[in-house]
Design a protein around this motif. Sequence first.
Motif, PDB file in Angstrom:
ATOM      1  N   GLY A 122     -57.316  45.516   8.814  1.00  0.00           N
ATOM      2  CA  GLY A 122     -56.287  45.873   8.566  1.00  0.00           C
ATOM      3  C   GLY A 122     -55.146  45.288   8.948  1.00  0.00           C
ATOM      4  N   LEU A 123     -55.352  44.698  10.135  1.00  0.00           N
ATOM      5  CA  LEU A 123     -54.031  43.875  10.901  1.00  0.00           C
ATOM      6  C   LEU A 123     -54.146  42.485  10.145  1.00  0.00           C
ATOM      7  CD1 LEU A 123     -54.720  44.951  14.366  1.00  0.00           C
ATOM      8  CD2 LEU A 123     -52.595  45.766  12.998  1.00  0.00           C
ATOM      9  N   MET A 124     -55.252  42.031  10.020  1.00  0.00           N
ATOM     10  CA  MET A 124     -55.162  40.965   9.281  1.00  0.00           C
ATOM     11  C   MET A 124     -54.775  40.625   7.989  1.00  0.00           C
ATOM     12  SD  MET A 124     -55.763  38.901  11.817  1.00  0.00           S
ATOM     13  CE  MET A 124     -56.198  37.053  11.313  1.00  0.00           C
ATOM     14  N   ARG A 125     -55.153  41.708   7.371  1.00  0.00           N
ATOM     15  CA  ARG A 125     -54.669  41.998   5.695  1.00  0.00           C
ATOM     16  C   ARG A 125     -53.283  41.967   5.617  1.00  0.00           C
ATOM     17  NH1 ARG A 125     -58.306  44.622   4.082  1.00  0.00           N
ATOM     18  NH2 ARG A 125     -57.717  46.698   5.005  1.00  0.00           N
ATOM     19  N   VAL A 126     -52.571  42.762   6.639  1.00  0.00           N
ATOM     20  CA  VAL A 126     -51.029  42.734   6.814  1.00  0.00           C
ATOM     21  C   VAL A 126     -50.533  41.336   7.267  1.00  0.00           C
ATOM     22  CG1 VAL A 126     -49.329  43.549   8.344  1.00  0.00           C
ATOM     23  CG2 VAL A 126     -51.103  45.111   7.687  1.00  0.00           C
ATOM     24  N   ASN A 127     -51.130  40.484   8.110  1.00  0.00           N
ATOM     25  CA  ASN A 127     -50.721  39.307   8.413  1.00  0.00           C
ATOM     26  C   ASN A 127     -51.018  38.321   7.143  1.00  0.00           C
ATOM     27  OD1 ASN A 127     -50.243  39.707  10.957  1.00  0.00           O
ATOM     28  ND2 ASN A 127     -52.293  39.490  11.769  1.00  0.00           N
ATOM     29  N   HIS A 128     -51.877  38.648   6.271  1.00  0.00           N
ATOM     30  CA  HIS A 128     -52.182  37.811   5.143  1.00  0.00           C
ATOM     31  C   HIS A 128     -51.065  38.104   4.346  1.00  0.00           C
ATOM     32  CE1 HIS A 128     -54.013  36.635   1.131  1.00  0.00           C
ATOM     33  NE2 HIS A 128     -54.418  35.540   1.786  1.00  0.00           N
ATOM     34  N   VAL A 129     -50.636  39.288   4.086  1.00  0.00           N
ATOM     35  CA  VAL A 129     -49.683  39.595   3.096  1.00  0.00           C
ATOM     36  C   VAL A 129     -48.405  38.881   3.515  1.00  0.00           C
ATOM     37  CG1 VAL A 129     -48.170  41.410   2.314  1.00  0.00           C
ATOM     38  CG2 VAL A 129     -50.663  41.675   2.074  1.00  0.00           C
ATOM     39  N   GLY A 130     -47.950  39.159   4.732  1.00  0.00           N
ATOM     40  CA  GLY A 130     -46.803  38.374   5.312  1.00  0.00           C
ATOM     41  C   GLY A 130     -46.801  36.794   4.862  1.00  0.00           C
ATOM     42  N   GLU A 131     -47.976  36.243   5.134  1.00  0.00           N
ATOM     43  CA  GLU A 131     -48.038  34.822   4.654  1.00  0.00           C
ATOM     44  C   GLU A 131     -48.000  34.646   3.124  1.00  0.00           C
ATOM     45  OE1 GLU A 131     -47.671  32.667   6.849  1.00  0.00           O
ATOM     46  OE2 GLU A 131     -47.922  34.173   8.623  1.00  0.00           O
ATOM     47  N   VAL A 132     -48.335  35.573   2.432  1.00  0.00           N
ATOM     48  CA  VAL A 132     -48.063  35.568   0.932  1.00  0.00           C
ATOM     49  C   VAL A 132     -46.565  35.497   0.753  1.00  0.00           C
ATOM     50  CG1 VAL A 132     -48.289  36.757  -1.237  1.00  0.00           C
ATOM     51  CG2 VAL A 132     -50.320  36.502   0.200  1.00  0.00           C
ATOM     52  N   CYS A 133     -45.781  36.582   1.529  1.00  0.00           N
ATOM     53  CA  CYS A 133     -44.445  36.656   1.355  1.00  0.00           C
ATOM     54  C   CYS A 133     -43.610  35.511   1.590  1.00  0.00           C
ATOM     55  CB  CYS A 133     -44.045  37.887   1.836  1.00  0.00           C
ATOM     56  SG  CYS A 133     -44.485  39.402   1.237  1.00  0.00           S
ATOM     57  N   ALA A 134     -44.066  34.961   2.891  1.00  0.00           N
ATOM     58  CA  ALA A 134     -43.417  33.547   3.436  1.00  0.00           C
ATOM     59  C   ALA A 134     -43.487  32.794   2.422  1.00  0.00           C
ATOM     60  CB  ALA A 134     -44.229  33.590   4.884  1.00  0.00           C
ATOM     61  N   GLN A 135     -44.917  32.374   1.820  1.00  0.00           N
ATOM     62  CA  GLN A 135     -44.925  31.347   1.055  1.00  0.00           C
ATOM     63  C   GLN A 135     -43.943  31.482  -0.132  1.00  0.00           C
ATOM     64  OE1 GLN A 135     -46.782  27.956  -0.399  1.00  0.00           O
ATOM     65  NE2 GLN A 135     -46.870  28.839   1.868  1.00  0.00           N
ATOM     66  N   ALA A 136     -43.978  32.732  -0.872  1.00  0.00           N
ATOM     67  CA  ALA A 136     -43.174  32.808  -2.013  1.00  0.00           C
ATOM     68  C   ALA A 136     -41.668  32.718  -1.599  1.00  0.00           C
ATOM     69  CB  ALA A 136     -43.435  34.247  -2.594  1.00  0.00           C
ATOM     70  N   LEU A 137     -41.022  33.199  -0.461  1.00  0.00           N
ATOM     71  CA  LEU A 137     -39.741  33.319  -0.012  1.00  0.00           C
ATOM     72  C   LEU A 137     -39.384  31.997  -0.046  1.00  0.00           C
ATOM     73  CD1 LEU A 137     -37.460  34.903   1.203  1.00  0.00           C
ATOM     74  CD2 LEU A 137     -38.473  34.657   3.407  1.00  0.00           C
ATOM     75  N   TYR A 138     -40.311  31.061   0.761  1.00  0.00           N
ATOM     76  CA  TYR A 138     -39.745  29.684   1.140  1.00  0.00           C
ATOM     77  C   TYR A 138     -39.791  28.829  -0.258  1.00  0.00           C
ATOM     78  CZ  TYR A 138     -39.713  31.096   6.074  1.00  0.00           C
ATOM     79  OH  TYR A 138     -39.609  31.629   7.291  1.00  0.00           O
ATOM     80  N   ARG A 139     -40.598  29.338  -0.790  1.00  0.00           N
ATOM     81  CA  ARG A 139     -40.519  28.486  -2.211  1.00  0.00           C
ATOM     82  C   ARG A 139     -39.435  28.669  -3.155  1.00  0.00           C
ATOM     83  NH1 ARG A 139     -45.243  25.257  -2.704  1.00  0.00           N
ATOM     84  NH2 ARG A 139     -44.454  24.751  -4.891  1.00  0.00           N
TER      85      ARG A 139
END
Length: 222
Positions: free
Chosen positions: A62-79
């Motif tokens: 559950g925690l790593m899924r949250v972290n994965h979503v955070g990275e999805v968001c960071a990738q989209a945000l910076y792009r």
Amino acid sequence: MSSTSVRLRRHHTPFEKLIGEVAAALQVVSGVAHAARPNPAGDFNETEDEALSQHEKRHSAGLMRVNHVGEVCAQALYRGQAFVAKREPTRQMLMESAAEEVDHLVWCDQRLRELGSRVSFLNPVWYAGSFALGLVASLTPERYNLGFMAETERQVEAHLDGHLKELPAQDSRSRKIVVQMRDDEIKHRKTAQRHGAARLPDPVPSLMKLTSRLMTSSSYWI
């Protein structure tokens, strides 16, 4: 013409840039992205997780899924921020940060698979929303655009520190990944600050924190 002649750089049309962003988005949400750096947890050996109970595995997942979503968001945000960035140095800095976030994305995905779990079903929604948010941020004065990046990283650092406390003590693989992620986020924040990031006015940081709380609480399960 000598070999030292300056090469002309071809500028992509807005349509070509948009197609490139669609391709990048599909890579992220489909899980086919590749990391440029090796996984900080090393090669997986199933015996490493034998000490974890089923409850601990579910919690780690559950925690790593949250972290994965955070990275999805960071990738989209910076792009999204880079897509309409006004200055080329700023665009380059954002894209370099986004490239490192791809590593985090892949490592989290690998760890979820090792734990017998999956990524969030809501990833396409989070990507689209974060890309749109990045576009809006990039339309502000550059100091606030960079300030948005710095504040994002500041909140992510706190979030990852919390996960390091929550992860089961025996889950050394997840812990190694999260530590490297946190170190990279600190570097991204400091880079944004060196480039002139300004503190965001209230209530923007609070709204960002509220949105993050909504994302983490839903993606832990979904």
